[in-house]
Write an enzyme that holds these catalytic residues in place. Structure first.
Site, PDB file in Angstrom:
ATOM      1  N   ASP A  34      -8.250  39.967  27.668  1.00 38.28           N
ATOM      2  CA  ASP A  34      -7.357  40.767  28.517  1.00 38.28           C
ATOM      3  C   ASP A  34      -7.585  42.245  28.245  1.00 38.28           C
ATOM      4  OD1 ASP A  34      -6.388  38.365  29.184  1.00 38.28           O
ATOM      5  OD2 ASP A  34      -4.367  38.653  28.350  1.00 38.28           O
ATOM      6  N   ASP A  38      -8.523  44.983  30.936  1.00 37.19           N
ATOM      7  CA  ASP A  38      -7.725  46.187  31.204  1.00 37.19           C
ATOM      8  C   ASP A  38      -8.575  47.440  31.080  1.00 37.19           C
ATOM      9  OD1 ASP A  38      -5.531  44.686  31.678  1.00 37.19           O
ATOM     10  OD2 ASP A  38      -4.638  44.964  29.697  1.00 37.19           O
ATOM     11  N   GLU A 113      -2.350  16.154  51.919  1.00 34.38           N
ATOM     12  CA  GLU A 113      -2.154  17.391  51.154  1.00 34.38           C
ATOM     13  C   GLU A 113      -0.711  17.498  50.708  1.00 34.38           C
ATOM     14  OE1 GLU A 113      -3.089  20.638  53.719  1.00 34.38           O
ATOM     15  OE2 GLU A 113      -5.228  20.191  53.700  1.00 34.38           O
ATOM     16  N   LYS A 315       8.431  14.122  54.804  1.00 35.93           N
ATOM     17  CA  LYS A 315       9.365  14.877  53.967  1.00 35.93           C
ATOM     18  C   LYS A 315      10.017  13.963  52.945  1.00 35.93           C
ATOM     19  CE  LYS A 315      11.345  18.468  55.683  1.00 35.93           C
ATOM     20  NZ  LYS A 315      11.376  19.914  55.461  1.00 35.93           N
ATOM     21  N   CYS A 409      36.142  33.462  23.049  1.00 37.55           N
ATOM     22  CA  CYS A 409      34.814  32.895  22.780  1.00 37.55           C
ATOM     23  C   CYS A 409      34.943  31.490  22.190  1.00 37.55           C
ATOM     24  CB  CYS A 409      34.076  33.812  21.815  1.00 37.55           C
ATOM     25  SG  CYS A 409      32.527  33.112  21.246  1.00 37.55           S
ATOM     26  N   CYS A 433      29.723  36.592  15.515  1.00 39.58           N
ATOM     27  CA  CYS A 433      29.811  35.333  16.248  1.00 39.58           C
ATOM     28  C   CYS A 433      28.573  34.480  15.928  1.00 39.58           C
ATOM     29  CB  CYS A 433      29.899  35.685  17.731  1.00 39.58           C
ATOM     30  SG  CYS A 433      29.895  34.261  18.802  1.00 39.58           S
TER      31      CYS A 433
HETATM   32  S1  IVH Z   1      -0.587  22.725  58.103  1.00 43.27           S
HETATM   33  C1  IVH Z   1      -0.057  23.576  62.774  1.00 43.27           C
HETATM   34  N1  IVH Z   1      -0.473  22.134  55.594  1.00 43.27           N
HETATM   35  O1  IVH Z   1       4.906  23.556  56.491  1.00 43.27           O
HETATM   36  C2  IVH Z   1       0.667  23.594  61.505  1.00 43.27           C
HETATM   37  N2  IVH Z   1       1.387  23.275  56.533  1.00 43.27           N
HETATM   38  O2  IVH Z   1       6.268  23.125  59.642  1.00 43.27           O
HETATM   39  C3  IVH Z   1      -0.278  23.756  60.418  1.00 43.27           C
HETATM   40  N3  IVH Z   1       3.161  23.821  54.937  1.00 43.27           N
HETATM   41  O3  IVH Z   1       4.949  26.289  58.598  1.00 43.27           O
HETATM   42  C4  IVH Z   1       0.403  23.689  59.122  1.00 43.27           C
HETATM   43  N4  IVH Z   1       2.181  22.947  53.181  1.00 43.27           N
HETATM   44  O4  IVH Z   1       4.124  26.736  56.295  1.00 43.27           O
HETATM   45  C5  IVH Z   1       0.172  22.693  56.623  1.00 43.27           C
HETATM   46  N5  IVH Z   1      -0.540  21.567  53.343  1.00 43.27           N
HETATM   47  C6  IVH Z   1       0.089  22.135  54.374  1.00 43.27           C
HETATM   48  C7  IVH Z   1       1.354  22.744  54.222  1.00 43.27           C
HETATM   49  C8  IVH Z   1       1.975  23.291  55.348  1.00 43.27           C
HETATM   50  C9  IVH Z   1       3.253  23.586  53.618  1.00 43.27           C
HETATM   51  C10 IVH Z   1       4.204  24.494  55.750  1.00 43.27           C
HETATM   52  C11 IVH Z   1       3.680  25.495  56.735  1.00 43.27           C
HETATM   53  C12 IVH Z   1       4.335  25.179  58.054  1.00 43.27           C
HETATM   54  C13 IVH Z   1       5.358  24.147  57.678  1.00 43.27           C
HETATM   55  C14 IVH Z   1       5.382  23.010  58.672  1.00 43.27           C
END
Ligand code: IVH
Length: 672
Positions: A34, A38, A113, A315, A409, A433
């Site tokens: 580091d 720097d 992903e 989700k 306390c 304390c």
């Molecule tokens: S693809 C056409 N990949 O989730 C949409 N989105 O509503 C392309 N997000 O606004 C998005 N991880 O900000 C994609 N691996 C991922 C993601 C991702 C998070 C978010 C993104 C988007 C929202 C989906």
């Protein structure tokens, strides 16, 4: 240096620093220390100041942030920024697969992903240079937050390799959980309103006007899609892999952040894996995203009004459970801050059993209108301690008792104090304390302060209970006989501890100042103060106006310092530390007669009073040169602990003088 040479040197340093930045932040490895990093950055900054015409607008020196932006320009997206359609069950995913199968022929490959829980960003690169970063906004147009995005270390400013001439990369900016927790604990300490979660904090940070502050917030990013005219990849997976070769931090295949599969079973496997493991990540995710890999198939599938047909988000279920609030404990920290902690009826949440939840302060309790016996909603973000987010009032029984914040306390029964405008309560019995006294000692001996190994929390407890320490100066009064009487202490451990205590007297002033645990005086502030005032005496004498005159020292810190030093017990403590010869001024180890001048010194191993970089800095400050390896040109070697045997052998073979850490420090002090 003439201007032509400066131009070449600026280019060389810019490239070199970008290379090391990438290694460090994206690949988590490094070739230089580091300190050396720097030094390179400082060298570049000096040249840029002298020859501003040759400084690059994307220079790595700009990462620290710059002037105020005032407001953000609106930018129309070249490609609309859509969102994803959501699904909440495996059936939803199977239905999605059936739908798309009907629309395209042939085998489908899926890419799975993580769904990063942050803020979407689109970043444009022209000729390999970051040119603009825009938030999602309403999907059609967003805000230009380029200055703020430039401060994010994992986002390259200049690209390497074979990148397209003009393209946009999209991804998510987020705040790592550890950064969020640290920020919130600082805010709790300062009596400020707490941030709700890492996502909102990242979003708020990205919209801040002052990119200097953004730079301190350690935002991070993952990038997941490129858009442009001439992208040569066949599919999404390959394109993400390519971005890594241009210098982006792309999701790790090894860690399963991204995965390619040709079956829906593979998709389910990925979902199950992350549903279980999500809390082991250093950042928050709220689901996974499944995309069709082939760009050709993506075009065939196209879009609905709001989202692509070729992708879907899965989700995770909200991590919220209901349980009963049994009681509230009040914990006292080293600064005297009293934090309420809820005891809950144990409940399973996100793979762990939750028994406790943080309540932060009295305002939080009031806001939730908590009663003992309430059925509460508990949520787990990525934080270690889950939160109570609400009360199921429908289930409240009539006889329940409101929680009343204590007046005294819980540890020492002194009256609690709430400062004007602050949310937290404090026990002001700072010197008597028990949890405060012990906490202050724990902080003083911690690694970043006086680094006294062998004085862990348990030992400090023992010393305190046996009346051997009541403040940090007492550590220096401990004798062999006293320590031997304690449980679990033997000859060797006592001798080691005494030696470590002795060595801590060489720890530089700034770390001693940090170790005192003055409110709001963290590592960085301590460094600034030590550098500016040079000694504890000058700091004690400094007036409020002189204090706030120091760069980055504001009202809050100045007030806290004045309060600390106006206490006669603090002054007494400092005279005692002086008597024990701790470093209470900055320059004690810089020998102005230059004992090391003209000498080449190699340091190796680990040291107790200094980090290796600090040792090297000390050598330079005293006129010496740091050698990188042992050779006949080396004048002497400073050998720390655990140095490599081959190095040691080489030094012995060359008959070099070998100094221990202590001998080296004595040498510096010699002619002082
Ligand atoms: S693809 C056409 N990949 O989730 C949409 N989105 O509503 C392309 N997000 O606004 C998005 N991880 O900000 C994609 N691996 C991922 C993601 C991702 C998070 C978010 C993104 C988007 C929202 C989906």
């Amino acid at each position: 240096m003439n201007s032509e040479q400066a131009k070449i040197e600026i280019l060389r340093l810019t490239k070199l620093i970008n290379h090391h930045n990438h290694l460090y932040y994206v690949e988590s490895s490094s070739e230089i220390s580091d300190f050396e990093f720097d030094a390179l950055l400082r060298e570049l900054q000096v040249l840029e100041n002298k020859f501003p015409d040759y400084a690059y607008s994307n220079s790595p020196t700009k990462r620290v942030g710059g002037d105020l932006t005032k407001k953000f320009d609106t930018v129309v997206h070249r490609y609309p920024m859509l969102s994803l359609s959501n699904s909440y069950s495996e059936e939803d995913i199977i239905e999605w697969e059936n739908r798309i199968k009907k629309l395209i022929d042939g085998q489908i490959e899926f890419v799975c992903e993580l769904k990063y829980d942050g803020v979407a960003i689109g970043i444009r690169y022209e000729n390999g240079q970051l040119s603009q970063a825009v938030t999602r906004g309403d999907g059609e147009k967003g805000e230009d937050v380029t200055a703020n995005v430039r401060t994010i270390r994992t986002i390259p400013l200049s690209l390497v390799g074979n990148f397209p001439k003009d393209f946009e990369i999209r991804g998510e900016i987020f705040m790592p959980i550890a950064v969020f927790e640290k920020l919130n604990s600082q805010r709790a300490e300062e009596g400020e309103q707490l941030f709700a979660n890492p996502r909102n904090t990242a979003s708020g940070t990205l919209k801040m006007q002052d990119s200097k502050v953004v730079a301190t917030r350690c935002l991070d990013s993952y990038l997941y899609g490129i858009y442009g005219e001439e992208l040569s990849a066949e599919g999404h997976f390959e394109s993400v892999e390519k971005t890594a070769s241009w210098g982006f931090k792309s999701p790790s295949i090894k860690d399963r952040f991204i995965e390619k599969t040709n079956s829906i079973e593979g998709v389910m496997n990925f979902i199950h894996y992350w549903e279980e493991k999500r809390f082991s990540l250093p950042f928050e995710i709220d689901g996974v995203v499944i995309k069709v890999n082939s760009f050709g198939q993506q075009i065939e599938l196209g879009f609905t009004a709001k989202s692509p047909r070729w992708a879907i988000a899965y989700k995770f279920k909200a991590n919220r459970v209901e349980t009963t609030l049994l009681s509230v404990d009040y914990q006292v920290g080293r600064t005297g801050a009293v934090t309420p902690v809820a005891n809950l009826n144990p409940v399973q949440l996100g793979g762990t059993t939750v028994k406790r939840a943080s309540l932060h302060n009295q305002d939080q309790i009031k806001k939730l209108d908590l009663h003992i016996g309430d059925v509460v909603y508990v949520e787990k973000g990525g934080e270690i301690i889950p939160k109570i987010v609400g009360v199921n009032t429908g289930q409240r029984k009539s006889h329940l008792r409101k929680i009343i914040f204590p007046l005294t306390c819980p540890a020492c029964e002194s009256l609690l104090h709430r400062k004007d405008g602050e949310a937290g309560h404090f026990c002001t019995n700072y010197r008597g304390c028990p949890p405060q006294v012990k906490g202050k000692i724990d902080h003083f001996v911690s690694r970043k302060a006086l680094n006294i190994e062998g004085l862990g929390e348990e030992t400090v407890d023992l010393l305190f209970e046996n009346n051997l320490v009541k403040n940090v100066a007492d550590i220096y009064r401990l004798s062999f006989d006293q320590l031997m009487k304690l449980d679990r202490m033997a000859d060797k451990s006592v001798n080691n501890l005494l030696m470590n205590i002795q060595n801590s007297k060489n720890i530089p002033f700034e770390r001693v100042l940090f170790g005192l645990g003055i409110r709001f005086v963290g590592e960085t502030v301590a460094k600034k103060l030590a550098k500016h005032f040079g000694s504890i005496d000058k700091l004690i004498e400094a007036s409020y106006d002189e204090l706030i005159d120091v760069d980055e020292i504001g009202e809050k810190i100045a007030k806290s310092l004045i309060e600390y030093f106006s206490d006669s017990l603090s002054k007494e403590l400092i005279s005692e530390l002086k008597m024990f010869n701790l470093q209470l001024e900055t320059s004690k180890l810089v020998n102005f007669e230059g004992v090391l001048s003209g000498k080449t010194i190699v340091v190796s191993g680990t040291f107790s009073a200094f980090s290796r970089d600090e040792m090297k800095e000390l050598i330079e400050q005293n006129g010496g040169r740091n050698g990188s390896s042992i050779s006949s040109k080396t004048d002497f070697l400073v050998a720390g602990e655990n140095m490599g045997p081959s190095k040691l052998k080489k030094a012995v073979d060359l008959e070099l003088e070998i100094l221990s850490e202590d001998e080296f420090i004595k040498l510096l002090k010699k002619k002082f």
